[in-house]
Design an enzyme around this catalytic site. Structure first.
Site, PDB file in Angstrom:
ATOM      1  N   ARG A 103     -74.147  30.803 -31.005  1.00  0.00           N
ATOM      2  CA  ARG A 103     -74.843  32.043 -31.336  1.00  0.00           C
ATOM      3  C   ARG A 103     -75.216  32.030 -32.818  1.00  0.00           C
ATOM      4  O   ARG A 103     -74.390  31.742 -33.676  1.00  0.00           O
ATOM      5  CB  ARG A 103     -73.939  33.235 -31.027  1.00  0.00           C
ATOM      6  N   THR A 107     -79.270  36.447 -36.099  1.00  0.00           N
ATOM      7  CA  THR A 107     -80.153  37.045 -35.082  1.00  0.00           C
ATOM      8  C   THR A 107     -79.400  37.365 -33.784  1.00  0.00           C
ATOM      9  O   THR A 107     -79.912  38.089 -32.934  1.00  0.00           O
ATOM     10  CB  THR A 107     -81.284  36.065 -34.719  1.00  0.00           C
ATOM     11  N   ASP A 201     -59.400  32.148 -29.032  1.00  0.00           N
ATOM     12  CA  ASP A 201     -60.580  31.285 -29.120  1.00  0.00           C
ATOM     13  C   ASP A 201     -60.264  29.951 -28.434  1.00  0.00           C
ATOM     14  O   ASP A 201     -59.445  29.162 -28.917  1.00  0.00           O
ATOM     15  CB  ASP A 201     -60.946  31.062 -30.598  1.00  0.00           C
ATOM     16  N   ASP A 204     -60.794  26.738 -30.548  1.00  0.00           N
ATOM     17  CA  ASP A 204     -59.761  26.571 -31.584  1.00  0.00           C
ATOM     18  C   ASP A 204     -58.435  26.147 -30.958  1.00  0.00           C
ATOM     19  O   ASP A 204     -57.715  25.314 -31.506  1.00  0.00           O
ATOM     20  CB  ASP A 204     -59.549  27.882 -32.348  1.00  0.00           C
TER      21      ASP A 204
HETATM   22  N1  URA Z   1     -64.795  32.724 -26.547  1.00  0.00           N
HETATM   23  C1  URA Z   1     -63.483  32.439 -26.678  1.00  0.00           C
HETATM   24  O1  URA Z   1     -63.113  31.314 -26.967  1.00  0.00           O
HETATM   25  N2  URA Z   1     -62.592  33.442 -26.483  1.00  0.00           N
HETATM   26  C2  URA Z   1     -62.957  34.692 -26.167  1.00  0.00           C
HETATM   27  O2  URA Z   1     -62.090  35.554 -25.995  1.00  0.00           O
HETATM   28  C3  URA Z   1     -64.335  34.970 -26.046  1.00  0.00           C
HETATM   29  C4  URA Z   1     -65.236  33.972 -26.239  1.00  0.00           C
END
Ligand code: URA
Length: 210
Positions: A103, A107, A201, A204
């Site tokens: 993303r 924008t 995430d 991560d």
């Molecule tokens: N992407 C992720 O890695 N975790 C989320 O909670 C939302 C999008």
């Protein structure tokens, strides 16, 4: 769009360990693979096969082989890469293509920054791998991209989805033939578009923060 949530105690158990913030990256990666293999079993329920004749040590009999063109597996970089091994373990002769999508923070548009796919996907069954269906923006763009190339049937394999993301895909994809196979649908998105309770995430947790 057809949505399938796997109802199985092993799926629920593995997902619980994934959600736990104290689960370290190596265990997280291993569990993602295992979970995806279980999801892949359901996701490939309609994979095209054709009759073949085989010779057992005892007699000739009829079996099935995977039809051509081969199924195409498309992990969405970065986090979808962590799902690839789990998927190809079940369907090792699948072809693999890659889509890198992110993303644009200014924008908020989804940009495709990497693409390694056959030009012509006419008639292909495609399995898209993306662990977290949050707002639905990335998957929507990936699905549109694959349909523009001629893909015939698209199945998305995700670990978790937010109801908001599913609703958005349903609204925007209309009657497109899309299957969505999930381990769970969570409560909601938070103000940062993270899935709640979620697992944080996914990229991560798979690969560390970069
Ligand atoms: N992407 C992720 O890695 N975790 C989320 O909670 C939302 C999008």
């Amino acid at each position: 769009m057809r949505v399938t949530v796997l109802d199985h105690p092993l799926v629920a158990h593995k997902l619980s360990v994934l959600r736990d913030k104290s689960t370290p990256s190596p265990v997280f990666r291993q569990l993602v693979e295992e979970l995806v293999t279980l999801l892949a079993y359901e996701a490939t329920r309609e994979v095209r096969v054709e009759p073949i004749t085989i010779q057992t040590p005892v007699a000739e009999t009829q079996g099935v082989g995977l039809s051509r063109p081969r199924p195409l597996v498309v992990p969405i970089l970065r986090a979808g890469l962590g799902m690839l091994e789990g998927m190809t373990r079940l369907i090792p002769t699948a072809e693999v293509g890659f889509l890198g999508m992110a993303r644009d923070d200014t924008t908020l548009d989804i940009i495709t920054y990497a693409e390694r796919l056959p030009e012509d996907l006419t008639g292909r069954q495609v399995y898209v791998l993306d662990p977290m269906l949050a707002t639905g923006g990335t998957l929507r763009e990936a699905i549109k991209f694959l349909y523009r190339r001629g893909a015939e049937q698209i199945t998305c394999v995700c670990l978790l989805a937010a109801p908001e993301g599913i609703a958005k895909l349903e609204e925007e994809l209309g009657d497109a033939e899309v299957n969505l196979v999930l381990a769970a649908i969570d409560e909601r998105l938070d103000e940062n578009a993270y899935i709640v309770p979620g697992l944080g995430d996914a990229g991560d947790r798979l690969y560390g923060v970069v």
